[in-house]
Design a protein around this motif. Structure first.
Motif, PDB file in Angstrom:
ATOM      1  N   ASP A  90       0.807  -1.223   0.000  1.00 33.47           N
ATOM      2  CA  ASP A  90       0.000   0.000   0.000  1.00 33.47           C
ATOM      3  C   ASP A  90       0.838   1.271   0.000  1.00 33.47           C
ATOM      4  O   ASP A  90       0.310   2.373   0.126  1.00 33.47           O
ATOM      5  CB  ASP A  90      -0.963   0.000   1.187  1.00 33.47           C
ATOM      6  CG  ASP A  90      -0.238   0.013   2.532  1.00 33.47           C
ATOM      7  OD1 ASP A  90       1.009   0.015   2.552  1.00 33.47           O
ATOM      8  OD2 ASP A  90      -0.936   0.007   3.572  1.00 33.47           O
ATOM      9  N   GLY A  91       2.178   1.129  -0.121  1.00 33.36           N
ATOM     10  CA  GLY A  91       3.047   2.285  -0.175  1.00 33.36           C
ATOM     11  C   GLY A  91       3.573   2.749   1.169  1.00 33.36           C
ATOM     12  O   GLY A  91       4.362   3.696   1.238  1.00 33.36           O
ATOM     13  N   SER A  92       3.142   2.109   2.241  1.00 33.77           N
ATOM     14  CA  SER A  92       3.694   2.434   3.557  1.00 33.77           C
ATOM     15  C   SER A  92       5.018   1.699   3.734  1.00 33.77           C
ATOM     16  O   SER A  92       5.451   0.937   2.865  1.00 33.77           O
ATOM     17  CB  SER A  92       2.708   2.053   4.654  1.00 33.77           C
ATOM     18  OG  SER A  92       2.434   0.664   4.618  1.00 33.77           O
ATOM     19  N   GLY A 132      -1.231  -7.100   9.105  1.00 29.01           N
ATOM     20  CA  GLY A 132      -2.027  -7.580   7.997  1.00 29.01           C
ATOM     21  C   GLY A 132      -1.604  -7.025   6.644  1.00 29.01           C
ATOM     22  O   GLY A 132      -2.414  -6.961   5.711  1.00 29.01           O
ATOM     23  N   LYS A 133      -0.340  -6.622   6.505  1.00 22.84           N
ATOM     24  CA  LYS A 133       0.149  -6.034   5.269  1.00 22.84           C
ATOM     25  C   LYS A 133       1.087  -6.991   4.536  1.00 22.84           C
ATOM     26  O   LYS A 133       1.779  -7.790   5.151  1.00 22.84           O
ATOM     27  CB  LYS A 133       0.889  -4.714   5.551  1.00 22.84           C
ATOM     28  CG  LYS A 133       0.011  -3.618   6.123  1.00 22.84           C
ATOM     29  CD  LYS A 133       0.814  -2.343   6.307  1.00 22.84           C
ATOM     30  CE  LYS A 133      -0.071  -1.212   6.830  1.00 22.84           C
ATOM     31  NZ  LYS A 133       0.695   0.055   6.980  1.00 22.84           N
ATOM     32  N   THR A 134       1.112  -6.857   3.209  1.00 22.30           N
ATOM     33  CA  THR A 134       2.083  -7.570   2.387  1.00 22.30           C
ATOM     34  C   THR A 134       3.286  -6.667   2.185  1.00 22.30           C
ATOM     35  O   THR A 134       3.163  -5.550   1.658  1.00 22.30           O
ATOM     36  CB  THR A 134       1.474  -7.945   1.021  1.00 22.30           C
ATOM     37  OG1 THR A 134       0.353  -8.796   1.232  1.00 22.30           O
ATOM     38  CG2 THR A 134       2.494  -8.668   0.149  1.00 22.30           C
ATOM     39  N   CYS A 135       4.466  -7.110   2.643  1.00 22.98           N
ATOM     40  CA  CYS A 135       5.679  -6.299   2.568  1.00 22.98           C
ATOM     41  C   CYS A 135       6.803  -7.090   1.916  1.00 22.98           C
ATOM     42  O   CYS A 135       6.798  -8.322   1.903  1.00 22.98           O
ATOM     43  CB  CYS A 135       6.124  -5.875   3.972  1.00 22.98           C
ATOM     44  SG  CYS A 135       5.070  -4.642   4.756  1.00 22.98           S
ATOM     45  N   TRP A 136       7.777  -6.346   1.411  1.00 21.69           N
ATOM     46  CA  TRP A 136       8.989  -6.950   0.877  1.00 21.69           C
ATOM     47  C   TRP A 136      10.183  -6.138   1.362  1.00 21.69           C
ATOM     48  O   TRP A 136      10.107  -4.918   1.545  1.00 21.69           O
ATOM     49  CB  TRP A 136       8.986  -6.943  -0.654  1.00 21.69           C
ATOM     50  CG  TRP A 136       7.807  -7.621  -1.266  1.00 21.69           C
ATOM     51  CD1 TRP A 136       7.650  -8.956  -1.500  1.00 21.69           C
ATOM     52  CD2 TRP A 136       6.605  -6.999  -1.726  1.00 21.69           C
ATOM     53  NE1 TRP A 136       6.434  -9.209  -2.084  1.00 21.69           N
ATOM     54  CE2 TRP A 136       5.766  -8.026  -2.242  1.00 21.69           C
ATOM     55  CE3 TRP A 136       6.154  -5.678  -1.783  1.00 21.69           C
ATOM     56  CZ2 TRP A 136       4.515  -7.765  -2.778  1.00 21.69           C
ATOM     57  CZ3 TRP A 136       4.902  -5.414  -2.308  1.00 21.69           C
ATOM     58  CH2 TRP A 136       4.103  -6.449  -2.800  1.00 21.69           C
TER      59      TRP A 136
END
Length: 387
Positions: free
Chosen positions: A326-328, A349-353
């Motif tokens: 989401d850009g965060s 609950g975020k998808t991060c890399w």
């Protein structure tokens, strides 16, 4: 019409039927005994439970069943509750009959209070390894208790170890829900503490003091996201904390009880002097050469998150920066920085890399080649890091 006397055989059958009916009426009705296995946390999260137990006794639930407990240290308690509601009544004045689950929750609360009273009578302020022990049978389900509900009552039996952790005392008059009581928290720390309060036991929150500021780390459950981490949430939270900060970390809260005791400054100073540099616990990913690590203009984040990357660059090594879908963004420092930042995203609950680790950019344009989960990291063995 010719009447005919009742035959002998018919008299015998009638007598047997009558005898069976009388015998049935004479037999006592079998009492109902419904076995329920229920979670502990709905009972402990109720303010009435914590108020009834009090702040002078700390009850710590067993993370795993403990089949061998010293009889001299064992504390036992049992209590019950009636299914009749004391606050709700039908129109004709009869009390409402509560469900077995509701009655069992009250029975559990009453038994916890009885266990705390037994601890006070023994002169201890801590009861560890609290677990369900109905009629001497140990329940093998962590985080749960056994209750037996009947027509007239529900009953719960518990046991625990008196002073099992050396007598750490709960902090008097401080409730675990009182975020303002935690010393030195900034806005980020308060947010982390609120997430801890929303988690389910077994859970532990630890605190690291530095001057007037504090950092908090917490862990919950018995199954860590990283299989290399300890299953015990207290050990896991302390590991998170000590890897990210120099100095001593202290346990602040366990389950629903504040147990914080301010560490001695001298001990903390000695530990800082002997620790030396922090080492990465995970192998560094290969540099992707996507960009220069100091160039914040190409980091794929929202503009308001770009300042976070500048904060990341100011951190000492080891460090890690992750970008969310989401850009965060999120960042962390310490030996487990890569795992910590990915776990933070997962908890939210975020998808991060991973974008950058230490002094290299590891981000790749192809999402299939990015690192977004802890199980993609390779942990370095302890002996391999020791010179």
């Amino acid at each position: 019409m010719i009447s005919k006397p009742l035959g002998t055989s018919q008299l015998g059958v009638g007598f047997l039927v009558l005898s069976a009916c009388l015998a049935t009426l004479a037999m006592p009705a079998l009492a109902r005994d419904t076995r329920l296995v229920l979670p502990i946390y709905p009972v402990m999260q109720q303010p009435a439970t914590r108020e009834a137990i009090g702040n002078d006794v700390q009850l710590r639930f067993a993370a795993t069943p403990q089949p061998l407990v010293s009889q001299s240290q064992m504390l036992k308690a049992e209590s019950y509750a009636r299914p009749y509601s004391t606050t709700q009544r039908y129109g004709d004045g009869r009390p409402v009959i509560r469900s077995d689950e509701e009655t069992c929750r009250e029975a559990m609360r009453n038994t916890l209070v009885a266990l705390a009273q037994a601890a006070r009578a023994r002169g201890v302020h801590t009861v560890t390894q609290v677990e369900s022990f109905y009629e001497g049978a140990l329940l093998s389900t962590p985080g749960a208790y056994e209750c037996h509900a009947g027509t007239g009552s529900a009953e719960v039996h518990l046991r625990g170890v008196a002073g099992g952790d050396g007598g750490a005392m709960a902090t008097a008059s401080v409730g675990v829900d009182d975020v303002d009581a935690v010393p030195g928290l900034n806005a980020e720390g308060r947010t982390a503490y609120q997430k801890f309060l929303q988690s389910k036991p077994p859970r532990t929150l630890v605190i690291r003091r530095s001057g007037d500021s504090s950092w908090v780390h917490w862990a919950d459950g018995l199954v860590p996201r990283d299989i290399n981490r300890p299953s015990d949430p207290t050990q896991r939270a302390l590991e998170y904390c000590t890897e990210r900060h120099h100095g001593e970390c202290s346990v602040y809260a366990v389950d629903y009880t504040v147990v914080y005791q301010k560490p001695k400054p001298a001990a903390a100073e000695r530990k800082v002097a002997t620790e030396g540099p922090v080492a990465n616990l995970y192998r560094l990913p290969t540099d992707s050469h996507f960009a220069d690590v100091n160039d914040s203009s190409v980091v794929p984040v929202r503009e308001q998150s770009r300042d976070r990357y500048l904060g990341f660059l100011a951190l000492p090594l080891p460090r890690a920066f992750a970008v969310a879908a989401d850009g965060s963004a999120a960042f962390a420092s310490g030996g487990a920085a890569m795992a910590d930042v990915l776990n933070t995203c997962e908890r939210e609950g975020k998808t991060c890399w991973l974008y950058a680790v230490d002094d290299r950019v590891v981000w790749k344009s192809d999402p299939r080649q990015r690192i977004g989960r802890v199980n993609q990291l390779s942990r370095i063995q302890q002996d391999a890091r020791t010179p």
